[in-house]
Design a protein around this motif. Structure first.
Motif, PDB file in Angstrom:
ATOM      1  N   ILE A 340       6.774  -0.804  -2.527  1.00 54.36           N
ATOM      2  CA  ILE A 340       7.099  -0.541  -1.123  1.00 54.36           C
ATOM      3  C   ILE A 340       5.810  -0.201  -0.384  1.00 54.36           C
ATOM      4  N   SER A 341       5.267  -1.184   0.309  1.00 53.97           N
ATOM      5  CA  SER A 341       4.023  -0.981   1.060  1.00 53.97           C
ATOM      6  C   SER A 341       3.787  -2.181   1.960  1.00 53.97           C
ATOM      7  N   GLN A 342       2.717  -2.089   2.754  1.00 54.75           N
ATOM      8  CA  GLN A 342       2.245  -3.221   3.556  1.00 54.75           C
ATOM      9  C   GLN A 342       0.801  -3.492   3.153  1.00 54.75           C
ATOM     10  N   ASN A 343       0.372  -4.746   3.236  1.00 56.17           N
ATOM     11  CA  ASN A 343      -1.025  -5.012   2.917  1.00 56.17           C
ATOM     12  C   ASN A 343      -1.600  -6.124   3.783  1.00 56.17           C
ATOM     13  N   ALA A 344      -2.924  -6.185   3.813  1.00 58.93           N
ATOM     14  CA  ALA A 344      -3.668  -7.235   4.511  1.00 58.93           C
ATOM     15  C   ALA A 344      -4.924  -7.510   3.698  1.00 58.93           C
ATOM     16  N   TRP A 345      -5.496  -8.696   3.879  1.00 57.50           N
ATOM     17  CA  TRP A 345      -6.662  -9.099   3.097  1.00 57.50           C
ATOM     18  C   TRP A 345      -7.866  -9.286   4.016  1.00 57.50           C
ATOM     19  N   LEU A 346      -9.012  -8.708   3.613  1.00 58.22           N
ATOM     20  CA  LEU A 346     -10.244  -8.797   4.391  1.00 58.22           C
ATOM     21  C   LEU A 346     -11.356  -9.334   3.493  1.00 58.22           C
ATOM     22  N   VAL A 382       6.599   6.186   4.322  1.00 58.77           N
ATOM     23  CA  VAL A 382       7.589   7.125   3.780  1.00 58.77           C
ATOM     24  C   VAL A 382       8.119   6.617   2.447  1.00 58.77           C
ATOM     25  N   GLY A 383       7.877   7.369   1.385  1.00 58.83           N
ATOM     26  CA  GLY A 383       8.364   6.982   0.063  1.00 58.83           C
ATOM     27  C   GLY A 383       7.686   5.754  -0.505  1.00 58.83           C
ATOM     28  N   GLY A 384       6.591   5.289   0.118  1.00 55.74           N
ATOM     29  CA  GLY A 384       5.899   4.099  -0.360  1.00 55.74           C
ATOM     30  C   GLY A 384       5.379   4.275  -1.772  1.00 55.74           C
ATOM     31  N   GLN A 385       5.501   3.238  -2.587  1.00 53.16           N
ATOM     32  CA  GLN A 385       5.134   3.353  -3.998  1.00 53.16           C
ATOM     33  C   GLN A 385       4.853   1.982  -4.588  1.00 53.16           C
ATOM     34  N   TYR A 386       4.306   1.990  -5.783  1.00 51.49           N
ATOM     35  CA  TYR A 386       4.211   0.779  -6.613  1.00 51.49           C
ATOM     36  C   TYR A 386       4.419   1.251  -8.045  1.00 51.49           C
ATOM     37  N   GLU A 387       5.558   0.920  -8.608  1.00 49.33           N
ATOM     38  CA  GLU A 387       5.923   1.394  -9.936  1.00 49.33           C
ATOM     39  C   GLU A 387       4.956   0.832 -10.989  1.00 49.33           C
TER      40      GLU A 387
END
Length: 494
Positions: A340-346, A382-387
């Protein structure tokens, strides 16, 4: 979500203008209504005599046929405010039910991971918080219980129904739910958890409020019947659900800060030092602060890797391009609840600040970044994670990351570009290591053994963010270009 605050600010400003305009209209309508009321009060005393006068009869028919119609058109068409136009535009940006459900599930996830009782969570008594507007009311608690209930998660449904009932008994006045509904769902959820005595208790409590509730009467008979069968040994109660079944207990323990205790000998191997990468010219005058976080596998942290100005620039570059994070399976990318997250690539070829950080990474680690992936900027809300997951492709894949042609991910560079008031640690469940997010620091580890085989001890996870917003920038370095920078060991198993 920050943008939504400004959307609401504009709506409230427009609403204030609308209220002012409407108040003028209401004053006009109020004067008209008062006049009509005076006429009615006079006429209703003796309707027959009043209507016997032809002018009064005409006036009544005219009011009903013309004046009330004029009022209807006045209310519908005399809108001098652009509030509804602004509201329509604003609503296009509003969150939907899926968003609301996601936040609710995040709260349940935080409750489990950090072992928060419902009363603590309802009141918002969380570490690192200071700007709480209000806690959860009865309706909020009931909503959370229904999120769990509809997923057959009766364990959490009971917790939040009980909290809703407790707050109701403390004098709160709900707007969307009542005590009978709460008790009905609570008793049935307890039954589904095989707590028949609890189900009977709350069903009787419901019947004290509504003695003729047929559903409750039927349920009471049904619960009593099964309880009697249990007491006589004709039924065996099933074990109760006590949380999210199958969830990684070690992962949650590490997220709460319950690390593995290292032996004194292993602890003695961990140092803090100034690191210049064997006299690298760019680090001779200004060596970096290096801290050993773990010995096997070796995990190190470097401090003061990036300035506040560079962090601000990275965030500003990433924000317009943030999308829901996905995982890859063969040739498909898709979102999953475990991430649960957002990402972008640079890319370093596109942005000066990224290029500068890539060169600093090379100076410190000695690895070639020309074959590295673009920097991945990630935001956890909020509650963002990566199991728990691994960063490398497993050994049975003939050509890892074939689209790049640069081999497997040999190492991970994890740069924290924000502090996190509570939660959000990076943990390694296979070994017990914990890395707390410290703004400006970077954590580094090798994903592969010198032989090129994957090191499964590097399995790691991003713990749910309990309070705040977590920003990180990942750089994954690949095998190609490292042949003479990190040589193979003498043993194939190394």
């Amino acid at each position: 979500m920050t943008e939504l605050l400004y959307v609401e600010k504009d709506l409230l400003a427009s609403l204030a203008n609308y209220i002012e305009v409407e108040q003028t209209k209401l004053d006009q309508i109020k004067r008209w209504a008062q006049n009509q009321a005076n006429i009615l009060a006079f006429s209703i005393e003796d309707p027959e005599s009043f209507l016997g006068h032809p002018l009064n009869a005409f006036s009544l028919l005219k009011r009903l046929n013309v004046d009330w119609g004029n009022l209807d058109r006045f209310l519908r068409t005399n809108l001098t405010s652009d509030f509804f136009d602004i509201l329509g535009v604003g609503m296009e940006k509003f969150p939907d039910e899926v968003d609301q459900l996601g936040v609710a599930e995040a709260l349940l996830r935080l409750q489990d991971t950090y072992e928060l009782d419902t009363n603590t969570l309802s009141k918002g008594n969380l570490p690192g918080t200071s700007k709480l507007l209000t806690g959860l009311n009865v309706d909020d608690c009931y909503y959370l219980s229904m999120v769990a209930y509809k997923k057959d998660d009766f364990y959490h449904a009971i917790l939040w129904l009980s909290q809703a009932l407790r707050q109701l008994e403390q004098g709160e006045t709900p707007t969307t739910v009542d005590a009978v509904t709460i008790l009905d769902y609570l008793s049935y959820s307890l039954y589904m958890q095989r707590d028949l005595e609890g189900a009977i208790h709350y069903t009787k409590q419901l019947l004290r409020i509504d003695p003729v509730n047929q559903r409750a009467l039927d349920n009471l008979f049904f619960f009593d019947f099964h309880l009697e069968k249990q007491k006589t040994g004709q039924e065996t109660p099933e074990p109760l659900e006590t949380g999210r079944g199958g969830y990684d207990a070690v992962y949650e323990q590490l997220c709460r800060g319950e690390s593995v205790e290292l032996t004194a000998r292993r602890q003695s191997r961990l140092f803090c030092r100034y690191h210049d990468n064997h006299g690298h010219p760019n680090l001779l005058i200004g060596p970096v602060k290096e801290e050993d976080l773990w010995d096997q596998p070796r995990i190190v942290r470097y401090y003061d890797m990036v300035t506040d100005d560079d962090i601000k620039m990275i965030k500003e570059l990433a924000k317009p391009n943030l999308l829901r994070s996905q995982v890859q399976d063969k040739d498909q990318n898709y979102a999953i609840p475990a991430r649960i997250s957002q990402n972008a690539w640079l890319g370093d070829m596109e942005y000066t600040v990224v290029d500068k950080l890539a060169k600093r990474l090379t100076d410190i680690t000695g690895l070639d970044t020309s074959t590295a992936e673009k920097m991945q900027v990630v935001n956890y809300g909020v509650g963002g994670q990566y199991e728990p997951h691994i960063d490398f492709v497993e050994d049975d894949v003939e050509e890892p990351y074939a689209e790049f042609g640069t081999g497997n991910r040999i190492a991970t560079w994890l740069l924290y570009i924000s502090d996190v008031p509570a939660g959000g640690a990076t943990v390694f469940p296979k070994v017990g290591a914990i890395s707390s997010p410290i703004k400006g620091s970077a954590v580094f580890w090798y994903n592969l053994h010198p032989s090129g085989k994957g090191d499964f001890r590097t399995q790691h996870a991003a713990c749910p963010v309990l309070v705040g917003s977590k920003w990180v920038a990942n750089t994954w370095l690949h095998e190609r270009g490292q042949e003479f920078r990190r040589r193979c060991g003498l043993q194939s198993t190394d």
